[in-house]
Design a protein around this motif. Structure first.
Motif, mmCIF file in Angstrom:
data_model
loop_
_atom_site.group_PDB
_atom_site.id
_atom_site.type_symbol
_atom_site.label_atom_id
_atom_site.label_comp_id
_atom_site.label_asym_id
_atom_site.label_seq_id
_atom_site.Cartn_x
_atom_site.Cartn_y
_atom_site.Cartn_z
ATOM 1 N N MET A 1 -27.762 4.146 -13.882
ATOM 2 C CA MET A 1 -27.479 3.217 -14.199
ATOM 3 C C MET A 1 -28.349 2.203 -13.014
ATOM 4 S SD MET A 1 -24.509 0.987 -15.393
ATOM 5 C CE MET A 1 -24.827 -0.998 -15.558
ATOM 6 N N GLU A 2 -28.449 2.140 -11.715
ATOM 7 C CA GLU A 2 -28.089 1.439 -10.915
ATOM 8 C C GLU A 2 -30.237 1.576 -11.115
ATOM 9 O OE1 GLU A 2 -28.428 0.615 -6.149
ATOM 10 O OE2 GLU A 2 -27.480 2.443 -6.452
ATOM 11 N N ARG A 3 -30.653 2.879 -10.912
ATOM 12 C CA ARG A 3 -32.057 2.479 -11.104
ATOM 13 C C ARG A 3 -32.664 2.010 -12.334
ATOM 14 N NH1 ARG A 3 -35.990 5.040 -14.127
ATOM 15 N NH2 ARG A 3 -33.639 6.401 -15.392
ATOM 16 N N ILE A 4 -31.840 1.836 -13.364
ATOM 17 C CA ILE A 4 -32.543 1.375 -14.244
ATOM 18 C C ILE A 4 -32.558 -0.292 -14.408
ATOM 19 C CG2 ILE A 4 -32.026 0.765 -16.959
ATOM 20 C CD1 ILE A 4 -30.990 3.181 -17.765
ATOM 21 N N LEU A 5 -31.347 -1.158 -13.754
ATOM 22 C CA LEU A 5 -31.209 -1.968 -13.222
ATOM 23 C C LEU A 5 -32.357 -2.682 -12.109
ATOM 24 C CD1 LEU A 5 -27.527 -2.391 -12.857
ATOM 25 C CD2 LEU A 5 -28.862 -3.557 -14.780
ATOM 26 N N GLN A 6 -32.325 -1.951 -11.197
ATOM 27 C CA GLN A 6 -33.824 -1.783 -10.965
ATOM 28 C C GLN A 6 -34.992 -2.202 -11.387
ATOM 29 O OE1 GLN A 6 -33.146 1.237 -7.860
ATOM 30 N NE2 GLN A 6 -31.886 0.510 -6.409
ATOM 31 N N GLY A 41 -25.918 -8.064 -6.993
ATOM 32 C CA GLY A 41 -26.553 -6.500 -6.918
ATOM 33 C C GLY A 41 -25.128 -5.934 -7.044
ATOM 34 N N TYR A 42 -25.829 -4.074 -6.544
ATOM 35 C CA TYR A 42 -24.769 -3.086 -7.682
ATOM 36 C C TYR A 42 -23.078 -3.279 -7.060
ATOM 37 C CZ TYR A 42 -24.677 0.646 -10.375
ATOM 38 O OH TYR A 42 -23.861 1.747 -11.558
ATOM 39 N N SER A 43 -22.893 -3.130 -8.507
ATOM 40 C CA SER A 43 -21.175 -3.304 -7.987
ATOM 41 C C SER A 43 -20.188 -1.864 -8.746
ATOM 42 C CB SER A 43 -20.747 -4.436 -8.439
ATOM 43 O OG SER A 43 -20.516 -5.391 -10.252
ATOM 44 N N ASP A 44 -19.176 -2.115 -8.550
ATOM 45 C CA ASP A 44 -17.879 -1.051 -9.102
ATOM 46 C C ASP A 44 -18.491 -1.151 -9.999
ATOM 47 O OD1 ASP A 44 -17.796 0.089 -6.958
ATOM 48 O OD2 ASP A 44 -16.276 -0.429 -6.111
ATOM 49 N N SER A 45 -17.667 -3.326 -11.027
ATOM 50 C CA SER A 45 -17.957 -3.051 -12.154
ATOM 51 C C SER A 45 -18.793 -3.596 -12.609
ATOM 52 C CB SER A 45 -17.694 -4.639 -12.413
ATOM 53 O OG SER A 45 -18.822 -5.644 -11.975
ATOM 54 N N LEU A 46 -20.577 -2.893 -12.384
ATOM 55 C CA LEU A 46 -21.492 -2.437 -13.185
ATOM 56 C C LEU A 46 -21.518 -1.018 -13.263
ATOM 57 C CD1 LEU A 46 -24.205 -4.840 -11.578
ATOM 58 C CD2 LEU A 46 -23.424 -4.818 -13.896
ATOM 59 N N GLU A 47 -20.777 -0.479 -12.089
ATOM 60 C CA GLU A 47 -20.998 1.020 -12.791
ATOM 61 C C GLU A 47 -20.098 1.366 -13.704
ATOM 62 O OE1 GLU A 47 -21.764 5.701 -12.278
ATOM 63 O OE2 GLU A 47 -22.998 3.811 -10.834
ATOM 64 N N THR A 70 -36.833 2.274 -25.058
ATOM 65 C CA THR A 70 -35.486 2.846 -24.357
ATOM 66 C C THR A 70 -35.224 3.278 -23.420
ATOM 67 O OG1 THR A 70 -35.039 3.204 -27.163
ATOM 68 C CG2 THR A 70 -33.357 3.731 -25.546
ATOM 69 N N LEU A 71 -34.782 2.586 -22.328
ATOM 70 C CA LEU A 71 -34.268 3.153 -21.691
ATOM 71 C C LEU A 71 -33.338 4.237 -21.363
ATOM 72 C CD1 LEU A 71 -35.769 0.948 -19.008
ATOM 73 C CD2 LEU A 71 -37.355 1.807 -19.507
ATOM 74 N N SER A 72 -33.539 5.726 -20.873
ATOM 75 C CA SER A 72 -32.772 6.451 -21.426
ATOM 76 C C SER A 72 -31.369 6.318 -20.226
ATOM 77 C CB SER A 72 -32.755 7.855 -21.276
ATOM 78 O OG SER A 72 -31.797 8.842 -22.072
ATOM 79 N N LEU A 73 -30.052 6.602 -19.997
ATOM 80 C CA LEU A 73 -29.180 6.718 -19.220
ATOM 81 C C LEU A 73 -29.126 8.678 -18.245
ATOM 82 C CD1 LEU A 73 -26.683 4.630 -20.005
ATOM 83 C CD2 LEU A 73 -27.785 3.888 -18.062
ATOM 84 N N VAL A 74 -29.790 9.268 -19.271
ATOM 85 C CA VAL A 74 -29.234 10.107 -19.169
ATOM 86 C C VAL A 74 -30.388 11.089 -19.148
ATOM 87 C CG1 VAL A 74 -27.486 10.552 -20.019
ATOM 88 C CG2 VAL A 74 -28.873 11.367 -21.653
ATOM 89 N N GLU A 110 -40.765 6.428 -9.921
ATOM 90 C CA GLU A 110 -39.752 6.434 -9.859
ATOM 91 C C GLU A 110 -39.473 4.718 -10.785
ATOM 92 O OE1 GLU A 110 -36.393 5.295 -7.046
ATOM 93 O OE2 GLU A 110 -38.043 5.079 -6.298
ATOM 94 N N TYR A 111 -40.484 4.533 -11.375
ATOM 95 C CA TYR A 111 -40.598 3.138 -12.238
ATOM 96 C C TYR A 111 -42.008 3.560 -12.923
ATOM 97 C CZ TYR A 111 -37.587 1.511 -8.458
ATOM 98 O OH TYR A 111 -36.075 1.930 -7.627
ATOM 99 N N PRO A 112 -41.894 4.777 -14.027
ATOM 100 C CA PRO A 112 -43.122 4.582 -14.940
ATOM 101 C C PRO A 112 -42.962 3.153 -15.955
ATOM 102 C CG PRO A 112 -40.790 5.684 -15.611
ATOM 103 C CD PRO A 112 -40.498 5.465 -14.487
ATOM 104 N N ILE A 113 -41.646 2.449 -16.605
ATOM 105 C CA ILE A 113 -41.675 1.765 -17.609
ATOM 106 C C ILE A 113 -42.399 0.621 -16.635
ATOM 107 C CG2 ILE A 113 -40.572 0.046 -18.534
ATOM 108 C CD1 ILE A 113 -41.487 2.728 -20.083
ATOM 109 N N TYR A 114 -42.386 0.337 -15.356
ATOM 110 C CA TYR A 114 -42.617 -1.166 -15.099
ATOM 111 C C TYR A 114 -44.634 -0.981 -14.574
ATOM 112 C CZ TYR A 114 -44.430 -4.092 -10.341
ATOM 113 O OH TYR A 114 -44.680 -4.387 -9.694
ATOM 114 N N GLN A 115 -44.566 0.079 -14.152
ATOM 115 C CA GLN A 115 -45.435 0.426 -14.241
ATOM 116 C C GLN A 115 -46.744 0.843 -15.537
ATOM 117 O OE1 GLN A 115 -46.439 3.844 -11.418
ATOM 118 N NE2 GLN A 115 -46.015 3.227 -9.669
#
Length: 288
Positions: A1-6, A41-47, A70-74, A110-115
């Motif tokens: 999830m952190e990677r997606i938020l980034q 920043g990334y937190s436990d509540s987001l996780e 659609t960005l997959s979490l898995v 690492e960030y395909p959609i951004y690119q």
């Protein structure tokens, strides 16, 4: 999830004017998650938030082709669908091929959609939109003299009526530059005030003389829509100040449901959108 938020933060921060980045309706909770990530920043509540995979709309304000991502979490590879307003199958297939080719060029990023969007799709959309709309806008903004005469006569005739009407439409979305331009033109030719909320969902509110509103409603219905609903067309209640007075007459565009609520509250019409479910918990969250 952190990677997606980034990646979502990178996309949002890279947007240029006239570029659109919106979460789809069923992913509104991601607005809050991204705001939290950007601010704290990334937190436990987001996780532990247990959000589903985010889907978003990426495109331009002035072009009728856009992408739903659609960005997959898995799974690492995202899904990108080409969407459009009044586009041909050939055009859709062309953009789908471009998406596939650019994904192959990006490779294992690492960030395909951004690119994909910042380096390829959005610049290509800008280029094609500039070429196409340079010709279309001139034609759309120059109605035939016969049509202009008819609009002028109807507007003049309806101005003699003292009955003020208002109407509210809701649609699945309002993206098309052609539709938005038509709404602006009709509001001017028919002496109508109101607004259009663009994106998801689409909302159109108009107020004016009865015959002008009747014509405006007919014009809106005549365009192609996805899930367009006329929620009401009725006289403005007695005792309510006129939104359509000469000093206040205008047509505006909004991006967020919250802006619609604020405008309707400003002109004393908030009950009409609340009664229709606009601004409820499922639709009131603003976009990034």
């Amino acid at each position: 999830m952190e990677r997606i938020l980034q990646e979502l933060q990178l996309i949002h921060c890279s947007l240029l004017p006239a570029e659109i980045f919106l979460f789809l309706d069923h992913c509104n909770d991601w607005n809050d998650a991204l705001h939290s990530y950007v601010s704290f920043g990334y937190s436990d509540s987001l996780e532990q938030s247990n959000l589903s995979s985010p889907s978003l709309h990426v495109g331009l304000e002035n072009y009728n082709v856009w992408f739903e991502v659609t960005l997959s979490l898995v799974q690492h590879k995202p899904l990108v669908a080409v969407k459009g307003e009044d586009i041909s199958r050939d055009e859709q297939e062309k953009w789908q091929r471009i998406v596939k080719e650019k994904f192959e060029d990006i490779g294992d990023s690492e960030y395909p959609i951004y690119q994909l969007f910042s380096l390829h799709l959005l610049p290509m959309l800008h280029e094609e939109a500039d070429n196409i709309h340079a010709n279309r806008e001139t034609k759309l903004l120059e109605p035939t003299s016969a049509h202009g005469d008819v609009l002028s006569l109807r507007s003049s005739h309806s101005s003699s009526s003292k009955v003020m009407y208002h109407a509210l439409f809701i649609s699945h979305h309002l993206i098309s530059p052609t539709k938005r331009r038509n709404l602006q033109q009709w509001s001017m030719s028919l002496s109508i005030s109101g607004f259009a909320k663009v994106g998801y969902p689409g909302v159109i509110y108009a107020e004016g003389m009865q015959e002008n509103i009747e014509e405006f409603v007919d014009n809106v219905k005549a365009m192609q829509w996805l899930a367009l609903r006329l929620r009401f067309r009725e006289p403005v209640p007695e005792g309510v100040d006129g939104y359509n007075s000469a000093s206040r007459r205008q047509w505006r565009e909004f991006q967020k449901v919250g802006d619609v609520m604020e405008e309707m509250r400003r002109i004393g019409r908030q009950k009409y959108v609340v009664e229709m479910g606009i601004g409820s918990a499922g639709t009131s969250k603003g976009s990034i």
